[in-house]
Design a protein around this motif. Structure first.
Motif, PDB file in Angstrom:
ATOM      1  N   ILE A 171      -5.691  -7.379 -10.465  1.00 59.49           N
ATOM      2  CA  ILE A 171      -6.330  -7.719  -9.191  1.00 59.49           C
ATOM      3  C   ILE A 171      -6.043  -6.637  -8.151  1.00 59.49           C
ATOM      4  O   ILE A 171      -6.939  -6.173  -7.436  1.00 59.49           O
ATOM      5  N   VAL A 172      -4.774  -6.225  -8.081  1.00 64.53           N
ATOM      6  CA  VAL A 172      -4.393  -5.167  -7.138  1.00 64.53           C
ATOM      7  C   VAL A 172      -5.138  -3.875  -7.462  1.00 64.53           C
ATOM      8  O   VAL A 172      -5.635  -3.181  -6.566  1.00 64.53           O
ATOM      9  N   ALA A 173      -5.244  -3.561  -8.752  1.00 68.36           N
ATOM     10  CA  ALA A 173      -5.911  -2.324  -9.176  1.00 68.36           C
ATOM     11  C   ALA A 173      -7.370  -2.303  -8.743  1.00 68.36           C
ATOM     12  O   ALA A 173      -7.884  -1.269  -8.292  1.00 68.36           O
ATOM     13  N   SER A 174      -8.048  -3.435  -8.870  1.00 62.65           N
ATOM     14  CA  SER A 174      -9.463  -3.488  -8.497  1.00 62.65           C
ATOM     15  C   SER A 174      -9.658  -3.248  -7.006  1.00 62.65           C
ATOM     16  O   SER A 174     -10.673  -2.687  -6.580  1.00 62.65           O
ATOM     17  N   LYS A 175      -8.681  -3.635  -6.196  1.00 65.33           N
ATOM     18  CA  LYS A 175      -8.771  -3.442  -4.744  1.00 65.33           C
ATOM     19  C   LYS A 175      -8.535  -1.984  -4.347  1.00 65.33           C
ATOM     20  O   LYS A 175      -8.906  -1.574  -3.247  1.00 65.33           O
ATOM     21  N   HIS A 176      -7.902  -1.232  -5.240  1.00 67.79           N
ATOM     22  CA  HIS A 176      -7.573   0.162  -4.926  1.00 67.79           C
ATOM     23  C   HIS A 176      -8.342   1.147  -5.809  1.00 67.79           C
ATOM     24  O   HIS A 176      -7.935   2.301  -5.954  1.00 67.79           O
ATOM     25  N   ASN A 177      -9.429   0.678  -6.384  1.00 66.02           N
ATOM     26  CA  ASN A 177     -10.321   1.540  -7.174  1.00 66.02           C
ATOM     27  C   ASN A 177      -9.622   2.228  -8.342  1.00 66.02           C
ATOM     28  O   ASN A 177      -9.929   3.376  -8.682  1.00 66.02           O
ATOM     29  N   ASP A 206       0.804  -1.222   0.000  1.00 68.86           N
ATOM     30  CA  ASP A 206       0.000   0.000   0.000  1.00 68.86           C
ATOM     31  C   ASP A 206       0.836   1.271   0.000  1.00 68.86           C
ATOM     32  O   ASP A 206       0.435   2.287  -0.540  1.00 68.86           O
ATOM     33  N   SER A 207       1.978   1.238   0.630  1.00 66.46           N
ATOM     34  CA  SER A 207       2.783   2.455   0.719  1.00 66.46           C
ATOM     35  C   SER A 207       4.243   2.123   0.455  1.00 66.46           C
ATOM     36  O   SER A 207       4.880   1.415   1.227  1.00 66.46           O
ATOM     37  N   VAL A 208       4.753   2.615  -0.658  1.00 67.86           N
ATOM     38  CA  VAL A 208       6.145   2.373  -1.011  1.00 67.86           C
ATOM     39  C   VAL A 208       7.008   3.541  -0.575  1.00 67.86           C
ATOM     40  O   VAL A 208       8.095   3.383  -0.053  1.00 67.86           O
ATOM     41  N   GLY A 209       6.516   4.740  -0.798  1.00 72.13           N
ATOM     42  CA  GLY A 209       7.287   5.941  -0.491  1.00 72.13           C
ATOM     43  C   GLY A 209       6.412   7.164  -0.643  1.00 72.13           C
ATOM     44  O   GLY A 209       5.331   7.242  -0.079  1.00 72.13           O
ATOM     45  N   ILE A 210       6.851   8.100  -1.477  1.00 73.53           N
ATOM     46  CA  ILE A 210       6.111   9.354  -1.616  1.00 73.53           C
ATOM     47  C   ILE A 210       5.033   9.301  -2.694  1.00 73.53           C
ATOM     48  O   ILE A 210       4.130  10.134  -2.705  1.00 73.53           O
ATOM     49  N   LEU A 211       5.105   8.341  -3.588  1.00 73.19           N
ATOM     50  CA  LEU A 211       4.102   8.257  -4.649  1.00 73.19           C
ATOM     51  C   LEU A 211       2.822   7.614  -4.116  1.00 73.19           C
ATOM     52  O   LEU A 211       2.883   6.645  -3.358  1.00 73.19           O
ATOM     53  N   PRO A 212       1.664   8.126  -4.526  1.00 70.75           N
ATOM     54  CA  PRO A 212       0.406   7.505  -4.092  1.00 70.75           C
ATOM     55  C   PRO A 212       0.259   6.099  -4.660  1.00 70.75           C
ATOM     56  O   PRO A 212       0.803   5.779  -5.721  1.00 70.75           O
ATOM     57  N   THR A 213      -0.491   5.281  -3.944  1.00 70.78           N
ATOM     58  CA  THR A 213      -0.643   3.873  -4.326  1.00 70.78           C
ATOM     59  C   THR A 213      -1.164   3.724  -5.751  1.00 70.78           C
ATOM     60  O   THR A 213      -0.684   2.875  -6.511  1.00 70.78           O
ATOM     61  N   LYS A 214      -2.145   4.540  -6.123  1.00 67.06           N
ATOM     62  CA  LYS A 214      -2.717   4.430  -7.468  1.00 67.06           C
ATOM     63  C   LYS A 214      -1.648   4.648  -8.535  1.00 67.06           C
ATOM     64  O   LYS A 214      -1.591   3.911  -9.532  1.00 67.06           O
ATOM     65  N   LEU A 215      -0.776   5.619  -8.329  1.00 66.50           N
ATOM     66  CA  LEU A 215       0.270   5.887  -9.315  1.00 66.50           C
ATOM     67  C   LEU A 215       1.286   4.750  -9.359  1.00 66.50           C
ATOM     68  O   LEU A 215       1.778   4.388 -10.435  1.00 66.50           O
ATOM     69  N   VAL A 216       1.593   4.169  -8.206  1.00 66.79           N
ATOM     70  CA  VAL A 216       2.499   3.013  -8.168  1.00 66.79           C
ATOM     71  C   VAL A 216       1.920   1.877  -9.012  1.00 66.79           C
ATOM     72  O   VAL A 216       2.636   1.222  -9.785  1.00 66.79           O
ATOM     73  N   ILE A 217       0.619   1.662  -8.891  1.00 70.61           N
ATOM     74  CA  ILE A 217      -0.043   0.605  -9.668  1.00 70.61           C
ATOM     75  C   ILE A 217       0.011   0.925 -11.157  1.00 70.61           C
ATOM     76  O   ILE A 217       0.300   0.046 -11.986  1.00 70.61           O
TER      77      ILE A 217
END
Length: 209
Positions: free
Chosen positions: A166-172, A134-145
């Motif tokens: 699958i990950v994308a569907s969990k994070h809208n 869910d949290s890698v660093g400063i980038l938002p999760t959606k952008l990481v995906i």
């Protein structure tokens, strides 16, 4: 050739092959100028993907664009880190023979790698899971995906593409956003190929001198 020299050579393409260049340019313009992904996000994705397509001209070009619109060095480095994670996974997992995986039973490939490489696996695992936390660093999760999804498309990794859906569907993350990320990857793969035409043109220019 430097970035300016490459750019000068590429400006010759419209007169040499106008039909091709018009179609390519129209596609690229649509990718960069339209859609729901913001220009800032697109440039972070672009720099990340260009490290995979191995186009130094593309990396410099999009890094300059990113800098102009306020993207930070830290954001770009984090994006490239995500790309590194995906590329490591796609390179490593297919290299382990199917016979070895089958012998280890029904564990996931990641768990099986832990059995094969117990000493190295801890750090490898930390690297491979970067796109899936869910949290890698400063980038938002959606952008990481979206970065991960674009990179997976650039690498043509169906395994990662399916996991990331699958990950994308969990994070809208919407299908439209995923589709745009794949188009960015396509535009950059095309761009990295077109960039090499500058080398061809330069050779002919040298021979004319």
């Amino acid at each position: 050739m430097g970035i300016n020299d490459i750019g000068k050579q590429l400006t010759k393409l419209p007169s040499i092959h106008p039909k091709f260049f018009h179609k390519y340019r129209s596609f690229a313009d649509d990718v960069w100028q339209k859609g729901v992904i913001s220009p800032t996000e697109k440039e972070i994705i672009a720099v990340s993907v260009t490290t995979i397509t191995k186009c130094s001209y593309c990396t410099q070009f999009h890094s300059k664009k990113a800098k102009k619109i306020g993207v930070t060095t830290e954001e770009l480095i984090e994006g490239v880190t995500i790309a590194t994670s995906i590329e490591t996974g796609t390179a490593l997992i297919p290299s382990i023979s199917t016979e070895i995986f089958q012998a280890l039973g029904n564990d996931s490939q990641e768990e099986q790698l832990g059995k094969i490489f117990p000493d190295q696996y801890k750090h490898l695992h930390d690297l491979l899971i970067l796109p899936f936390v869910d949290s890698v660093g400063i980038l938002p999760t959606k952008l990481v995906i979206l970065i991960s999804y674009a990179v997976a498309h650039a690498l043509r990794s169906n395994e990662y593409i399916k996991k990331l859906q699958i990950v994308a569907s969990k994070h809208n993350v919407s299908e439209i956003e995923l589709g745009e990320a794949s188009l960015i990857a396509g535009a950059l793969r095309a761009g990295s190929t077109v960039r090499h035409l500058a080398d061809v043109l330069d050779i002919f220019d040298v021979e004319r001198r």
